[in-house]
Scaffold this active site. Structure first.
Site: not given
Length: 406
Positions: A99, A121, A135, A221, A223, A254
């Site tokens: 994604d 996927e 995503e 991590h 967003r 990250h």
């Protein structure tokens, strides 16, 4: 001379590389395919680590990342770079996974050139266009442009059918991350030199006796969790570290400043919290294997950890992997400190609750998804090109392109 089909595989992030590595290996083992791997450069260093771990050659790197870039700028550079490779390689099909922005850009670039694209996927949905961001939008926008949808589960297939994707274009394959995990666990189990090297590397980061301590493994991590979400996650870890002083809390952090700054400030001084750099896949597997519990906001870990019998607390408000929640292998807490602490405390203190999650059946596959994907691609090319399956939503656009092209 053997006839083969040219398959162009686009990948840019570490998770994409892990999940596509078994597919690349299966394609390159097949005499009727030639596989070219193009890295887009979204996770440059971490991506290269995965390529080295699984031993696949990267044929080109688009190197699109820029400091302080916008999503619009990244998307534009990706479309332009991917289109250049489509023109050069003239593939019979392209493959993408997941994604990411690479998925959206490659799907659009392939559509413009009428090159069929396969989506590994496919069909994951939260139902909220803003979560995860961006995503959910990437995968929904890509779906009508895709020729072959490789759904990891029946739930993902059902989501595609609800969007009027033609059933004959969907194959339920299992998730390729289980293939990757199976391959790596077997490699480490049989190669003592490799295993000793990994032990030494992790010992330098965590202490020579790291494996003796009960461990909670953390990845965070996303967003969507930047800012208050990361703060809440860190507060939860701090509380748990105080409540369970006999445990070690291992957090590969990250490198994004939106994560790193908060984590270092809130967790850096705690004696039983180990903040370490992002780990390559080879080192991350034994961290999963030996931990008691996983706290994560990532996607792949939700699929991998249950295969190893590890309960997962998903620190997000939504998940596109509801199968784990339904099966009892995962529990959705949101990025909420009180909820994370409550559920982690219960699992670390209540043996029956822990066993219930740890022994639940993993719903994400048997480790042979890549073989099913390659076989489906092979059958796609055995069909007449005019009747090759496409999404019904795409048929009017294809007919219009055919009319314009004469």
């Amino acid at each position: 001379m053997t006839e083969y089909r040219n398959i162009l595989v686009f990948m840019g992030t570490r998770p994409e590389a892990v999940k596509l590595a078994p597919v690349v290996a299966a394609l390159r083992d097949a005499s009727d395919f030639r596989c070219t791997v193009v890295a887009t450069g979204q996770h440059k260093e971490m991506f290269r680590q995965v390529a080295d771990t699984f031993g696949f050659k990267v044929d080109a790197d688009l190197d699109v990342m820029r400091p302080n870039q916008t999503l619009a700028g990244l998307t534009a550079r990706l479309i332009d770079g991917i289109d250049g490779w489509l023109e050069t390689a003239k593939p019979d099909m392209a493959l993408v996974q997941g994604d990411t922005t690479t998925v959206l850009a490659a799907s659009l670039a392939c559509f413009y050139r009428r090159i069929p694209i396969g989506h590994v996927e496919a069909g994951l949905r939260t139902g909220n266009i803003w979560s995860p961001f961006p995503e959910e939008a990437n995968r929904k926008l890509a779906t009508p442009l895709v020729a072959l949808h490789f759904a990891p589960t029946e739930a993902a297939r059902s989501a595609l059918l609800r969007e009027n994707v033609a059933d004959e274009t969907i194959s339920v394959t299992g998730n390729t991350v289980i293939d990757a995990l199976r391959i790596e666990v077997a490699r480490q189990a049989t190669d003592s030199t490799l295993r000793n090297g990994i032990e030494a590397e992790l010992g330098q980061l965590l202490g020579a006796d790291w494996a003796r301590w009960p461990t909670v493994l953390i990845t965070g991590h996303r967003r969507e969790n930047f800012g208050e979400g990361i703060e809440q996650i860190c507060r939860a870890i701090a509380t748990l570290a105080e409540r369970f002083p006999d445990h070690r809390f291992v957090y590969p952090v990250h490198l994004n400043p939106n994560v790193l700054t908060h984590v270092n400030r809130l967790l850096g001084g705690l004696s039983n919290v180990r903040l370490i750099p992002p780990q390559n896949y080879r080192n991350f597997v034994p961290l999963m294997t030996r931990c008691r519990l996983v706290l994560t906001d990532s996607g792949g870990v939700q699929e991998e950890a249950p295969s190893l019998g590890k309960p997962v607390l998903v620190m997000r408000d939504t998940t596109e992997r509801p199968e784990g929640v339904a099966a009892g292998t995962a529990l959705l807490t949101g990025p909420d400190a009180s909820a994370i602490v409550e559920h982690a405390t219960r699992l670390l203190s209540d043996e029956a609750a822990y066993r219930s999650m740890a022994t639940a059946k993993n719903p994400y596959g048997d480790g042979y998804a890549a073989e099913r994907i390659v076989q489906r691609i092979r059958s796609f090319f055995s069909m007449d090109a005019v009747t090759a399956p496409t999404s019904p939503a795409l048929q009017p656009e294809l007919k219009e392109l055919a009319r314009i092209a004469g």
